[in-house]
Scaffold this active site. Structure first.
Site, short mmCIF file in Angstrom:
data_model
loop_
_atom_site.label_atom_id
_atom_site.label_comp_id
_atom_site.label_asym_id
_atom_site.label_seq_id
_atom_site.Cartn_x
_atom_site.Cartn_y
_atom_site.Cartn_z
N VAL A 38 20.70 50.74 -39.00
CA VAL A 38 19.80 50.09 -38.03
C VAL A 38 18.94 49.03 -38.74
O VAL A 38 18.59 48.00 -38.14
CB VAL A 38 18.97 51.16 -37.28
CG1 VAL A 38 17.93 51.81 -38.15
CG2 VAL A 38 18.35 50.58 -36.03
N ASP A 39 18.64 49.25 -39.99
CA ASP A 39 17.86 48.29 -40.79
C ASP A 39 18.59 46.94 -40.85
O ASP A 39 18.00 45.88 -40.58
CB ASP A 39 17.69 48.89 -42.20
CG ASP A 39 16.64 48.20 -43.04
OD1 ASP A 39 15.94 47.31 -42.51
OD2 ASP A 39 16.52 48.55 -44.24
N SER A 122 16.55 58.68 -40.52
CA SER A 122 17.20 59.52 -41.56
C SER A 122 18.52 60.16 -41.12
O SER A 122 19.14 60.86 -41.92
CB SER A 122 16.28 60.63 -42.09
OG SER A 122 15.29 60.11 -42.94
N TYR A 126 21.05 58.49 -44.57
CA TYR A 126 20.23 59.48 -45.29
C TYR A 126 20.59 60.93 -44.94
O TYR A 126 20.00 61.86 -45.48
CB TYR A 126 18.74 59.20 -45.05
CG TYR A 126 18.18 58.04 -45.85
CD1 TYR A 126 18.96 57.34 -46.77
CD2 TYR A 126 16.86 57.64 -45.71
CE1 TYR A 126 18.44 56.28 -47.51
CE2 TYR A 126 16.33 56.59 -46.45
CZ TYR A 126 17.12 55.91 -47.35
OH TYR A 126 16.60 54.88 -48.08
#
Ligand code: AR6
Length: 182
Positions: A38-39, A122, A126
């Protein structure tokens, strides 16, 4: 959908970069200089000016969140939150994830935001277990909202149906009236 005081909480299957809310939350890393998931999508949609502002922020600790403008995004602001990398659960991951949601709402309150959208922080690269992450997200947002009374709308932006189903189930569970004593 769940309504608590004057605030609605809802899950949607949507690309968070398309939402015209006051703030979208980014699942960033400690450098704040972009990445995948998403970043990457947020930086691509916002344009180079977002990276330039991020470069001036000096990074961000895990569990914390920092504000920028939204630039070419329909959202006015981006709140960059840094979730924990899942390392088995004994490294404070749950508290750090909760802190992301709490700090994001605090930053949104300070910026006078009325609407905010969260991704499942996350839960991608992550690798935080999604069921636990969704419970933590909802519980922390509900705990923090009384201290952020300007927030009228919270959207949990889900990238796929499986994540949407988790949020829907959790929202429904919290909506259910308390069971009557036998
Ligand atoms: N809109 C909504 N949700 C999305 C979108 C989107 N456009 N794209 C992905 N997701 P991730 P993390 C979902 O990996 O686990 C980056 O490299 C995705 O399906 O984006 O916190 C950062 O720079 C998942 O459910 O974030 C960090 O290094 C959720 O968003 C690292 O990844 C989060 O997945 C952060 O990893």
């Amino acid at each position: 959908m769940l309504t608590v005081n004057a605030c609605t909480l809802e899950a949607r299957v949507v690309d968070i970069t398309t939402l015209a809310v006051d703030a979208i939350v980014n699942a960033a890393n400690t450098s704040l200089l972009g990445g995948g998931g998403v970043d990457g999508a947020i930086h691509r949609a916002a344009g180079r000016d977002l990276l330039r502002e991020c470069e001036m922020l000096g990074g961000c600790a895990t569990g914390d969140a920092k504000l920028t403008h939204g630039y070419r995004l329909p959202a006015k602001h981006v709140i960059h939150a840094v979730g924990p990398v899942w390392r088995g659960g004994a490294h404070g991951e749950a508290d750090l994830l909760a802190s992301c949601y709490q700090r994001s709402l605090e930053v949104a309150r300070e910026a006078q935001c009325r609407s905010i959208a969260f991704p499942a922080i996350s839960c991608g690269i992550y690798r935080f277990p999604a069921d636990d992450a969704v419970r933590i997200a909802l519980a922390t947002v509900l705990d923090t909202l009384p201290r952020a009374p300007n927030i009228e709308q919270v959207v949990f932006a889900c990238f796929d149906d499986a994540m949407f189903a988790r949020y829907e189930a959790e929202l429904k569970r919290r909506q259910a009236p308390p069971s009557k004593p036998a």
